[in-house]
Scaffold this active site. Sequence first.
Site, PDB file in Angstrom:
ATOM      1  N   GLY A   1       0.871  -1.167   0.000  1.00  0.00           N
ATOM      2  CA  GLY A   1       0.000   0.000   0.000  1.00  0.00           C
ATOM      3  C   GLY A   1       0.904   1.213   0.000  1.00  0.00           C
ATOM      4  O   GLY A   1       1.784   1.328  -0.853  1.00  0.00           O
ATOM      5  N   GLU A   2       0.755   2.052   0.985  1.00  0.00           N
ATOM      6  CA  GLU A   2       1.602   3.236   1.107  1.00  0.00           C
ATOM      7  C   GLU A   2       2.163   3.240   2.524  1.00  0.00           C
ATOM      8  O   GLU A   2       1.405   3.339   3.495  1.00  0.00           O
ATOM      9  CB  GLU A   2       0.758   4.484   0.830  1.00  0.00           C
ATOM     10  CG  GLU A   2       1.552   5.750   0.721  1.00  0.00           C
ATOM     11  CD  GLU A   2       2.590   5.703  -0.386  1.00  0.00           C
ATOM     12  OE1 GLU A   2       2.318   5.172  -1.470  1.00  0.00           O
ATOM     13  OE2 GLU A   2       3.721   6.191  -0.134  1.00  0.00           O
ATOM     14  N   SER A   3       3.479   3.099   2.640  1.00  0.00           N
ATOM     15  CA  SER A   3       4.058   2.885   3.966  1.00  0.00           C
ATOM     16  C   SER A   3       3.863   4.083   4.895  1.00  0.00           C
ATOM     17  O   SER A   3       3.662   3.914   6.102  1.00  0.00           O
ATOM     18  CB  SER A   3       5.537   2.512   3.863  1.00  0.00           C
ATOM     19  OG  SER A   3       6.242   3.481   3.135  1.00  0.00           O
TER      20      SER A   3
ATOM     21  N   CYS B   1       6.059  -5.429   0.108  1.00  0.00           N
ATOM     22  CA  CYS B   1       6.269  -4.078  -0.424  1.00  0.00           C
ATOM     23  C   CYS B   1       6.208  -3.023   0.690  1.00  0.00           C
ATOM     24  O   CYS B   1       7.131  -2.928   1.485  1.00  0.00           O
ATOM     25  CB  CYS B   1       5.277  -3.833  -1.556  1.00  0.00           C
ATOM     26  SG  CYS B   1       5.891  -2.590  -2.710  1.00  0.00           S
TER      27      CYS B   1
ATOM     28  N   ARG C   1      12.864   3.325  -0.314  1.00  0.00           N
ATOM     29  CA  ARG C   1      11.524   3.399  -0.889  1.00  0.00           C
ATOM     30  C   ARG C   1      11.604   3.795  -2.362  1.00  0.00           C
ATOM     31  O   ARG C   1      12.527   4.489  -2.784  1.00  0.00           O
ATOM     32  CB  ARG C   1      10.676   4.429  -0.139  1.00  0.00           C
ATOM     33  CG  ARG C   1      10.422   4.052   1.289  1.00  0.00           C
ATOM     34  CD  ARG C   1       9.562   5.089   1.980  1.00  0.00           C
ATOM     35  NE  ARG C   1       8.257   5.201   1.348  1.00  0.00           N
ATOM     36  CZ  ARG C   1       7.488   6.280   1.435  1.00  0.00           C
ATOM     37  NH1 ARG C   1       7.888   7.340   2.099  1.00  0.00           N
ATOM     38  NH2 ARG C   1       6.316   6.309   0.844  1.00  0.00           N
TER      39      ARG C   1
ATOM     40  N   ILE D   1       5.395  -2.921  -7.882  1.00  0.00           N
ATOM     41  CA  ILE D   1       4.606  -1.691  -8.038  1.00  0.00           C
ATOM     42  C   ILE D   1       5.223  -0.611  -7.160  1.00  0.00           C
ATOM     43  O   ILE D   1       5.148  -0.689  -5.936  1.00  0.00           O
ATOM     44  CB  ILE D   1       3.139  -1.911  -7.638  1.00  0.00           C
ATOM     45  CG1 ILE D   1       2.552  -3.050  -8.479  1.00  0.00           C
ATOM     46  CG2 ILE D   1       2.336  -0.628  -7.813  1.00  0.00           C
ATOM     47  CD1 ILE D   1       1.143  -3.416  -8.125  1.00  0.00           C
ATOM     48  N   ARG D   2       5.828   0.377  -7.789  1.00  0.00           N
ATOM     49  CA  ARG D   2       6.541   1.437  -7.052  1.00  0.00           C
ATOM     50  C   ARG D   2       7.259   0.808  -5.850  1.00  0.00           C
ATOM     51  O   ARG D   2       7.120   1.231  -4.706  1.00  0.00           O
ATOM     52  CB  ARG D   2       5.576   2.535  -6.612  1.00  0.00           C
ATOM     53  CG  ARG D   2       6.246   3.879  -6.490  1.00  0.00           C
ATOM     54  CD  ARG D   2       5.276   5.029  -6.745  1.00  0.00           C
ATOM     55  NE  ARG D   2       4.046   4.908  -5.987  1.00  0.00           N
ATOM     56  CZ  ARG D   2       3.911   5.312  -4.716  1.00  0.00           C
ATOM     57  NH1 ARG D   2       4.891   5.884  -4.099  1.00  0.00           N
ATOM     58  NH2 ARG D   2       2.772   5.163  -4.104  1.00  0.00           N
TER      59      ARG D   2
ATOM     60  N   HIS E   1       4.746  -8.348  -5.132  1.00  0.00           N
ATOM     61  CA  HIS E   1       3.380  -8.620  -4.669  1.00  0.00           C
ATOM     62  C   HIS E   1       2.887  -9.995  -5.128  1.00  0.00           C
ATOM     63  O   HIS E   1       2.185 -10.077  -6.144  1.00  0.00           O
ATOM     64  CB  HIS E   1       2.422  -7.583  -5.257  1.00  0.00           C
ATOM     65  CG  HIS E   1       2.554  -6.221  -4.676  1.00  0.00           C
ATOM     66  ND1 HIS E   1       1.835  -5.787  -3.603  1.00  0.00           N
ATOM     67  CD2 HIS E   1       3.336  -5.187  -5.041  1.00  0.00           C
ATOM     68  CE1 HIS E   1       2.150  -4.548  -3.314  1.00  0.00           C
ATOM     69  NE2 HIS E   1       3.068  -4.151  -4.178  1.00  0.00           N
TER      70      HIS E   1
ATOM     71  N   GLU F   1       0.469 -11.597  -4.029  1.00  0.00           N
ATOM     72  CA  GLU F   1      -1.005 -11.627  -3.948  1.00  0.00           C
ATOM     73  C   GLU F   1      -1.649 -11.070  -5.212  1.00  0.00           C
ATOM     74  O   GLU F   1      -2.855 -11.196  -5.404  1.00  0.00           O
ATOM     75  CB  GLU F   1      -1.475 -10.869  -2.689  1.00  0.00           C
ATOM     76  CG  GLU F   1      -1.480  -9.355  -2.775  1.00  0.00           C
ATOM     77  CD  GLU F   1      -0.092  -8.711  -2.686  1.00  0.00           C
ATOM     78  OE1 GLU F   1       0.924  -9.422  -2.671  1.00  0.00           O
ATOM     79  OE2 GLU F   1      -0.039  -7.459  -2.658  1.00  0.00           O
TER      80      GLU F   1
HETATM   81  N1  GLN Z   1       6.028   3.024  -2.763  1.00  0.00           N
HETATM   82  C1  GLN Z   1       5.236   2.578  -1.642  1.00  0.00           C
HETATM   83  C2  GLN Z   1       5.842   3.096  -0.320  1.00  0.00           C
HETATM   84  O1  GLN Z   1       6.923   3.619  -0.309  1.00  0.00           O
HETATM   85  C3  GLN Z   1       5.117   1.065  -1.593  1.00  0.00           C
HETATM   86  C4  GLN Z   1       4.346   0.584  -2.805  1.00  0.00           C
HETATM   87  C5  GLN Z   1       3.659  -0.742  -2.633  1.00  0.00           C
HETATM   88  O2  GLN Z   1       3.405  -1.229  -1.518  1.00  0.00           O
HETATM   89  N2  GLN Z   1       3.314  -1.308  -3.744  1.00  0.00           N
HETATM   90  O3  GLN Z   1       5.204   2.943   0.670  1.00  0.00           O
END
Ligand code: GLN
Length: 225
Positions: free
Chosen positions: A56-58, A88, A114, A143-144, A179, A181
């Site tokens: 997600g987004e840390s 991630c 990150r 993903i990112r 990921h 999942e």
């Molecule tokens: N770029 C996100 C972060 O720094 C992580 C991306 C992800 O969980 N797919 O939190």
Amino acid sequence: MSVHLVKHTPGVIGVLDLQGGVHEHLEHLERLGIPYARVKQPADFADLAGLIIPGGESTCLARLLDIFELKEVILQHYGRGMKIWGTCAGAILLANRVVGEKPCLGLIDIEIVRNGFGSQLDSFKSEAIIESVSADPIPLTFIRAPKILRVGRDVHVLLSIDDYIAAAENEGILVTVFHPELTGCLALHRYFASKCGLNPAAENPSSVHQDWENVSWMKLARIAS
Ligand code: GLN
């Protein structure tokens, strides 16, 4: 597909339900026949054999952990033997060194950066064999994603690619920067379940399921909500 949202039973794997790819992990556990639960209240963690912190987004997840006062709870349950897998953003939260930022849970001795591959547009797919996990190639979705730059002595590297480490573990923690999942492959979920001392259904092959689509988790979302 039957749904069994089992709570407070030993042998359950919980998925941290604050933000990010929660359903996708639940759906993989469902397919493996592993009892699972969404967790977000302190009481939800009782007796969990394992916890998945999804991608997600840390920064957002770290903030929600503070707001819901879950950091201490996670550390306590880790102390009594609960295993944790971070995918991630989850891996970022578990690292004890995050380049340019304060670590969050700090439970595994890795240095992580990150957005190691660039922006969302630099997301990509590949595949690799992870010998300790499966003899078949495992599809990888980045993903990112962060990059793990180095690991401490008590950390075992599971997958190293080019200049970064993509998967690693210590006794209690598993981290993957990709990921699993978001693919049909169950190999990493099976691997984590075994790490938690659970027995995933043996008959499911670890490779991509023919009936799996990247929206398969929606069936579970509809039934569970
Ligand atoms: N770029 C996100 C972060 O720094 C992580 C991306 C992800 O969980 N797919 O939190």
